[in-house]
Design a protein around this motif. Structure first.
Motif, PDB file in Angstrom:
ATOM      1  N   LYS A   1     -13.443   0.851 -20.697  1.00  0.00           N
ATOM      2  CA  LYS A   1     -13.536  -0.612 -20.599  1.00  0.00           C
ATOM      3  C   LYS A   1     -13.156  -1.077 -19.191  1.00  0.00           C
ATOM      4  CE  LYS A   1     -12.085  -4.966 -22.774  1.00  0.00           C
ATOM      5  NZ  LYS A   1     -13.448  -5.414 -23.139  1.00  0.00           N
ATOM      6  N   LEU A   2     -12.077  -0.513 -18.657  1.00  0.00           N
ATOM      7  CA  LEU A   2     -11.653  -0.895 -17.303  1.00  0.00           C
ATOM      8  C   LEU A   2     -12.701  -0.481 -16.268  1.00  0.00           C
ATOM      9  CD1 LEU A   2      -7.843  -0.003 -17.393  1.00  0.00           C
ATOM     10  CD2 LEU A   2      -8.905  -2.242 -17.698  1.00  0.00           C
ATOM     11  N   SER A   3     -13.341   0.663 -16.493  1.00  0.00           N
ATOM     12  CA  SER A   3     -14.391   1.123 -15.567  1.00  0.00           C
ATOM     13  C   SER A   3     -15.629   0.242 -15.683  1.00  0.00           C
ATOM     14  CB  SER A   3     -14.754   2.580 -15.874  1.00  0.00           C
ATOM     15  OG  SER A   3     -13.632   3.421 -15.715  1.00  0.00           O
ATOM     16  N   ARG A   4     -15.978  -0.109 -16.920  1.00  0.00           N
ATOM     17  CA  ARG A   4     -17.183  -0.899 -17.189  1.00  0.00           C
ATOM     18  C   ARG A   4     -17.051  -2.324 -16.648  1.00  0.00           C
ATOM     19  NH1 ARG A   4     -17.226   0.568 -22.270  1.00  0.00           N
ATOM     20  NH2 ARG A   4     -16.285  -1.369 -22.985  1.00  0.00           N
ATOM     21  N   GLU A   5     -15.851  -2.880 -16.744  1.00  0.00           N
ATOM     22  CA  GLU A   5     -15.626  -4.280 -16.358  1.00  0.00           C
ATOM     23  C   GLU A   5     -14.798  -4.379 -15.080  1.00  0.00           C
ATOM     24  OE1 GLU A   5     -14.627  -6.888 -19.618  1.00  0.00           O
ATOM     25  OE2 GLU A   5     -15.406  -5.448 -21.075  1.00  0.00           O
ATOM     26  N   GLU A   6     -15.014  -3.397 -14.219  1.00  0.00           N
ATOM     27  CA  GLU A   6     -14.207  -3.303 -12.995  1.00  0.00           C
ATOM     28  C   GLU A   6     -14.298  -4.563 -12.136  1.00  0.00           C
ATOM     29  OE1 GLU A   6     -14.181  -0.422  -9.114  1.00  0.00           O
ATOM     30  OE2 GLU A   6     -14.048   0.526 -11.083  1.00  0.00           O
ATOM     31  N   GLU A   7     -15.485  -5.088 -11.954  1.00  0.00           N
ATOM     32  CA  GLU A   7     -15.655  -6.262 -11.094  1.00  0.00           C
ATOM     33  C   GLU A   7     -14.843  -7.449 -11.618  1.00  0.00           C
ATOM     34  OE1 GLU A   7     -19.251  -9.152  -9.534  1.00  0.00           O
ATOM     35  OE2 GLU A   7     -19.720  -7.084 -10.110  1.00  0.00           O
ATOM     36  N   ASN A   8     -14.867  -7.625 -12.918  1.00  0.00           N
ATOM     37  CA  ASN A   8     -14.133  -8.710 -13.564  1.00  0.00           C
ATOM     38  C   ASN A   8     -12.629  -8.547 -13.377  1.00  0.00           C
ATOM     39  OD1 ASN A   8     -12.808 -10.352 -15.471  1.00  0.00           O
ATOM     40  ND2 ASN A   8     -14.549 -10.327 -16.849  1.00  0.00           N
ATOM     41  N   ILE A   9     -12.140  -7.344 -13.652  1.00  0.00           N
ATOM     42  CA  ILE A   9     -10.690  -7.133 -13.588  1.00  0.00           C
ATOM     43  C   ILE A   9     -10.174  -7.118 -12.152  1.00  0.00           C
ATOM     44  CG2 ILE A   9     -10.666  -4.593 -13.599  1.00  0.00           C
ATOM     45  CD1 ILE A   9      -8.305  -4.807 -15.584  1.00  0.00           C
ATOM     46  N   LEU A  10     -11.010  -6.707 -11.199  1.00  0.00           N
ATOM     47  CA  LEU A  10     -10.581  -6.723  -9.795  1.00  0.00           C
ATOM     48  C   LEU A  10     -10.288  -8.146  -9.323  1.00  0.00           C
ATOM     49  CD1 LEU A  10     -12.882  -4.032  -8.126  1.00  0.00           C
ATOM     50  CD2 LEU A  10     -10.404  -3.914  -8.461  1.00  0.00           C
ATOM     51  N   LYS A  11     -11.068  -9.106  -9.788  1.00  0.00           N
ATOM     52  CA  LYS A  11     -10.800 -10.510  -9.434  1.00  0.00           C
ATOM     53  C   LYS A  11      -9.452 -10.953  -9.990  1.00  0.00           C
ATOM     54  CE  LYS A  11     -15.706 -11.766  -9.531  1.00  0.00           C
ATOM     55  NZ  LYS A  11     -16.749 -12.464 -10.310  1.00  0.00           N
ATOM     56  N   PHE A  12      -9.130 -10.452 -11.176  1.00  0.00           N
ATOM     57  CA  PHE A  12      -7.883 -10.846 -11.841  1.00  0.00           C
ATOM     58  C   PHE A  12      -6.664 -10.201 -11.181  1.00  0.00           C
ATOM     59  CE2 PHE A  12      -4.666  -9.997 -15.120  1.00  0.00           C
ATOM     60  CZ  PHE A  12      -4.416 -11.284 -15.564  1.00  0.00           C
ATOM     61  N   LEU A  13      -6.824  -8.989 -10.638  1.00  0.00           N
ATOM     62  CA  LEU A  13      -5.683  -8.216 -10.149  1.00  0.00           C
ATOM     63  C   LEU A  13      -5.289  -8.491  -8.701  1.00  0.00           C
ATOM     64  CD1 LEU A  13      -6.413  -4.676 -11.649  1.00  0.00           C
ATOM     65  CD2 LEU A  13      -4.655  -6.283 -12.374  1.00  0.00           C
ATOM     66  N   GLN A  14      -5.981  -9.360  -8.000  1.00  0.00           N
ATOM     67  CA  GLN A  14      -5.632  -9.621  -6.601  1.00  0.00           C
ATOM     68  C   GLN A  14      -4.151  -9.938  -6.458  1.00  0.00           C
ATOM     69  OE1 GLN A  14      -7.624  -9.149  -4.130  1.00  0.00           O
ATOM     70  NE2 GLN A  14      -9.619  -9.100  -5.129  1.00  0.00           N
ATOM     71  N   PRO A  15      -3.504  -9.548  -5.349  1.00  0.00           N
ATOM     72  CA  PRO A  15      -3.990  -8.715  -4.237  1.00  0.00           C
ATOM     73  C   PRO A  15      -3.836  -7.222  -4.547  1.00  0.00           C
ATOM     74  CG  PRO A  15      -1.769  -9.447  -3.783  1.00  0.00           C
ATOM     75  CD  PRO A  15      -2.144 -10.040  -5.119  1.00  0.00           C
ATOM     76  N   GLU A  16      -4.250  -6.375  -3.613  1.00  0.00           N
ATOM     77  CA  GLU A  16      -4.197  -4.920  -3.777  1.00  0.00           C
ATOM     78  C   GLU A  16      -4.903  -4.467  -5.057  1.00  0.00           C
ATOM     79  OE1 GLU A  16      -3.011  -2.765  -1.495  1.00  0.00           O
ATOM     80  OE2 GLU A  16      -2.576  -4.481  -0.227  1.00  0.00           O
ATOM     81  N   ALA A  17      -5.973  -5.183  -5.390  1.00  0.00           N
ATOM     82  CA  ALA A  17      -6.612  -4.976  -6.687  1.00  0.00           C
ATOM     83  C   ALA A  17      -7.157  -3.564  -6.867  1.00  0.00           C
ATOM     84  CB  ALA A  17      -7.733  -5.995  -6.871  1.00  0.00           C
ATOM     85  N   LYS A  18      -7.886  -3.073  -5.893  1.00  0.00           N
ATOM     86  CA  LYS A  18      -8.549  -1.775  -6.036  1.00  0.00           C
ATOM     87  C   LYS A  18      -7.533  -0.659  -6.248  1.00  0.00           C
ATOM     88  CE  LYS A  18     -12.365   0.712  -5.906  1.00  0.00           C
ATOM     89  NZ  LYS A  18     -13.423   0.570  -6.918  1.00  0.00           N
ATOM     90  N   ASN A  19      -6.497  -0.640  -5.432  1.00  0.00           N
ATOM     91  CA  ASN A  19      -5.464   0.399  -5.558  1.00  0.00           C
ATOM     92  C   ASN A  19      -4.743   0.295  -6.895  1.00  0.00           C
ATOM     93  OD1 ASN A  19      -6.056   1.419  -3.051  1.00  0.00           O
ATOM     94  ND2 ASN A  19      -4.440   0.289  -1.992  1.00  0.00           N
ATOM     95  N   THR A  20      -4.433  -0.934  -7.295  1.00  0.00           N
ATOM     96  CA  THR A  20      -3.733  -1.145  -8.569  1.00  0.00           C
ATOM     97  C   THR A  20      -4.559  -0.643  -9.735  1.00  0.00           C
ATOM     98  OG1 THR A  20      -2.627  -3.114  -7.680  1.00  0.00           O
ATOM     99  CG2 THR A  20      -2.669  -2.897 -10.075  1.00  0.00           C
ATOM    100  N   LEU A  21      -5.851  -0.983  -9.730  1.00  0.00           N
ATOM    101  CA  LEU A  21      -6.727  -0.577 -10.829  1.00  0.00           C
ATOM    102  C   LEU A  21      -6.876   0.938 -10.881  1.00  0.00           C
ATOM    103  CD1 LEU A  21      -8.549  -1.332 -13.169  1.00  0.00           C
ATOM    104  CD2 LEU A  21     -10.442  -1.622 -11.545  1.00  0.00           C
ATOM    105  N   GLU A  22      -7.038   1.569  -9.732  1.00  0.00           N
ATOM    106  CA  GLU A  22      -7.184   3.038  -9.713  1.00  0.00           C
ATOM    107  C   GLU A  22      -5.922   3.725 -10.221  1.00  0.00           C
ATOM    108  OE1 GLU A  22      -9.931   4.813  -9.297  1.00  0.00           O
ATOM    109  OE2 GLU A  22     -10.869   2.833  -9.226  1.00  0.00           O
ATOM    110  N   THR A  23      -4.756   3.181  -9.852  1.00  0.00           N
ATOM    111  CA  THR A  23      -3.483   3.736 -10.340  1.00  0.00           C
ATOM    112  C   THR A  23      -3.391   3.623 -11.857  1.00  0.00           C
ATOM    113  OG1 THR A  23      -2.350   3.162  -8.275  1.00  0.00           O
ATOM    114  CG2 THR A  23      -0.969   3.519 -10.207  1.00  0.00           C
TER     115      THR A  23
END
Length: 207
Positions: free
Chosen positions: A22-44
């Protein structure tokens, strides 16, 4: 100050598949929510979920929780259903800050008395012992209004040390009698929902 207190059981096997996808499928959506450092946070977060959802820190799990609440904001039951489908079982909530704070204060006092730090992920056996202590404590404070607590009497013979601990605390602590009936209800409910459960229980504070 905790505004809400969530109690969670997890299914790491389901989370490893469903939540990760789900996190992989909706990555674009969740990256907007996780700002800042979104990409690193999501990968972790995703890497930890591949190992076990219980490897997440309290902050990381809370981010996932808040994102689900945002996505399904119009329907709380749907939020709970979607979390469950993804390996996170939100099985109980204490929704008001005054009750959450008092519950956490009783937990903090208990930890100090036993010199035992119950982190946000706790073994169900240890959590169950705390709940029994809470049942005893709230019953003692609330005894005038409700003199017959069948659950308390049932638990007392096998938990004498916890009963005496609660008795000591009842004598030295001041409690607001107006909130004790609700706290008693929470302790009883949580005990019923976890007494046969063998896994870990997560206590998540939403502030």
């Amino acid at each position: 100050m905790a505004e809400e207190l969530y109690f969670i059981k997890t299914n790491p096997t389901i989370a490893k598949i469903n939540l990760y996808n789900k996190l992989s499928r909706e990555e674009e959506n969740i990256l907007k929510f996780l700002q800042p450092e979104a990409k690193n946070t999501l990968e972790t977060i995703k890497e930890k979920i591949k190992d076990s959802v219980e490897a997440l820190t309290q902050e990381e799990l809370l981010l996932i929780f808040q994102w689900f609440h945002k996505v399904y904001s119009s329907d709380h039951e749907e939020t709970k259903t979607q979390l469950f489908i993804n390996g996170i079982d939100l099985f109980y909530e204490i929704p008001t800050n005054v009750h959450a704070e008092n519950f956490l204060q009783i937990l903090s006092d208990y930890e100090k008395l036993l010199k035992q730090d119950m982190n946000y992920i706790v073994d169900s056996k240890n959590f169950n012992q705390f709940l029994i202590y809470g049942i005893f404590l709230t019953e003692m404070v609330n005894r005038k209004q409700h003199p017959d607590n069948i659950l308390c009497e049932y638990l007392k013979p096998d938990n004498q040390s916890l009963y005496l601990l609660a008795e000591d605390q009842c004598g030295v602590k001041d409690f607001d009698p107006n909130i004790i009936p609700d706290l008693q209800h929470y302790f009883n409910d949580l005990y019923d929902l976890t007494k046969f459960y063998k896994g870990s229980i997560i206590k998540l504070e939403n502030q």
